[in-house]
Design an enzyme around this catalytic site. Structure first.
Site, PDB file in Angstrom:
ATOM      1  N   LYS A   1       0.828  -1.218   0.000  1.00 48.74           N
ATOM      2  CA  LYS A   1       0.000   0.000   0.000  1.00 48.74           C
ATOM      3  C   LYS A   1       0.859   1.265   0.000  1.00 48.74           C
ATOM      4  O   LYS A   1       0.485   2.263  -0.603  1.00 48.74           O
ATOM      5  CB  LYS A   1      -0.936  -0.001   1.216  1.00 48.74           C
TER       6      LYS A   1
ATOM      7  N   LYS B   1     -13.165  -1.591  -6.822  1.00 49.01           N
ATOM      8  CA  LYS B   1     -13.886  -0.307  -6.885  1.00 49.01           C
ATOM      9  C   LYS B   1     -13.046   0.762  -7.580  1.00 49.01           C
ATOM     10  O   LYS B   1     -13.571   1.771  -8.023  1.00 49.01           O
ATOM     11  CB  LYS B   1     -14.271   0.152  -5.479  1.00 49.01           C
TER      12      LYS B   1
ATOM     13  N   LYS C   1      -8.536  -8.678 -10.218  1.00 40.28           N
ATOM     14  CA  LYS C   1      -9.577  -8.775  -9.207  1.00 40.28           C
ATOM     15  C   LYS C   1     -10.629  -7.681  -9.445  1.00 40.28           C
ATOM     16  O   LYS C   1     -10.290  -6.570  -9.842  1.00 40.28           O
ATOM     17  CB  LYS C   1      -8.932  -8.558  -7.829  1.00 40.28           C
TER      18      LYS C   1
END
Length: 346
Positions: A115, A210, A207
């Site tokens: 991240k 959003k 995957k």
């Protein structure tokens, strides 16, 4: 070893558009789990702010995740549904765990590396300390089980390490305060069969997400029946008919994904889906998948829209749930303070 009451803790981050992957990977499983376990369902809003969130949008997303829980069938009377920031004990215990966990443990967390990316120096301290807050989320209720996906397994191992170190470091004090040989359980992962990994409708190797710029890559939980049908009809496929055996899906990611979605929505296996639809052209299979998806998902979307139109009802559910959660968490925190040696009012 000390005995702990069986309790399941589950958390979902309120970070935008809930989609089919969130539903099949987590929320649908939570609904099933509530039939067999005592459960605490938490909207982990303190985790969401490890990266900056627009305040108005964050408030909307907290309510949207709660609406999804309720619309999918989670019962807030039988189980606890709340948002993390209303129960201050999460943050209090996280600080104690920051002092128990070792830098070396935190540095090994692969999710932080992913991240934070190359710009680690610019990542928030909160993003680095995220796993200690996650451990506190679970252990402030002394939860014995957590359903975890692949990406959270390492964090659960860290939670167990922190619990073990606390139990070891304060073993004498734990015994003196009447808690036997361990205060925190070593929380177990809940294995619920193979997780349904839902991929993008536009690219079967990615995957469902959003953050994908194309809305046609995902089915949002708020999509109405017409939108669901349109997205499935436009989903990427290949020219071959469906195989009759699962083996035949291996080099066909888009076909594999649509079969997986059908199987997950119907609570069946890919083998069973291919037994019925093997040899079919995609046009016919997609028509069947549209029927299943609309039947299962459109009522959830309708109910979510109804709930989102009444934010005061959602807020009341969260407040009641937070009061119930706080009752458990405050008892844990009082005991932790006594064990650690803090002075508190009696």
């Amino acid at each position: 070893m000390a005995q702990f009451k069986e309790l399941v803790f589950s958390g979902v981050q309120p970070t935008g558009n809930l989609h089919l992957g969130n539903y099949l990977g987590a929320i649908k499983r939570f609904v099933t789990m509530q039939e067999t376990h005592d459960c605490i369902y938490c909207v982990v809003d303190m985790h969401a702010i490890t990266v900056w969130q627009d305040p108005k949008e964050l408030a909307r997303q907290i309510r949207e995740v709660t609406a999804a829980f309720l619309a999918a069938g989670i019962d807030p009377k039988k189980h606890i549904v709340f948002n993390q920031s209303q129960v201050a004990e999460h943050a209090e215990l996280a600080w104690v765990f920051n002092c128990i966990a070792r830098m070396g443990w935190a540095n090994r967390m692969t999710q932080f590396k992913e991240k934070a990316g190359k710009d680690r120096e610019n990542a928030s301290v909160g993003l680095f300390a995220y796993p200690m807050l996650m451990a506190a989320d679970i252990l402030v209720y002394r939860a014995t089980h957590v359903p975890v996906g692949e990406d959270q397994k390492q964090h659960l191992e860290l939670t167990r390490d922190i619990a073990q170190k606390f139990n070891n470091d304060f073993s004498e004090s734990i015994a003196e305060h009447g808690f036997g040989d361990a205060f925190f359980p070593l929380t177990e992962p809940m294995i619920q069969g193979p997780a349904t990994r839902i991929m993008s409708l536009r690219d079967g190797s990615k995957k469902m997400s959003k953050s994908d710029p194309s809305d046609y890559s995902r089915i949002n939980l708020t999509d109405d029946a017409d939108t669901i049908a349109q997205k499935i009809r436009k989903a990427k496929t290949d020219p071959e008919p469906l195989p009759s055996e699962v083996e035949g899906l291996k080099a066909r990611p888009e076909a594999d994904n649509l079969v997986s979605i059908y199987a997950a929505l119907m609570d069946t296996t890919a083998e069973e889906v291919l037994r019925q639809h093997g040899g079919s052209q995609f046009s016919g299979f997609k028509a069947a998948l549209v029927d299943v998806a609309v039947t299962k998902l459109a009522p959830i979307a309708d109910e979510m829209r109804r709930l989102m139109a009444d934010p005061s009802h959602i807020d009341a559910v969260l407040t009641k749930g937070s009061d119930r959660a706080r009752t458990i968490a405050s008892e844990t925190m009082k005991a932790v303070k006594d064990i650690v040696g803090f002075v508190r009012p009696r």
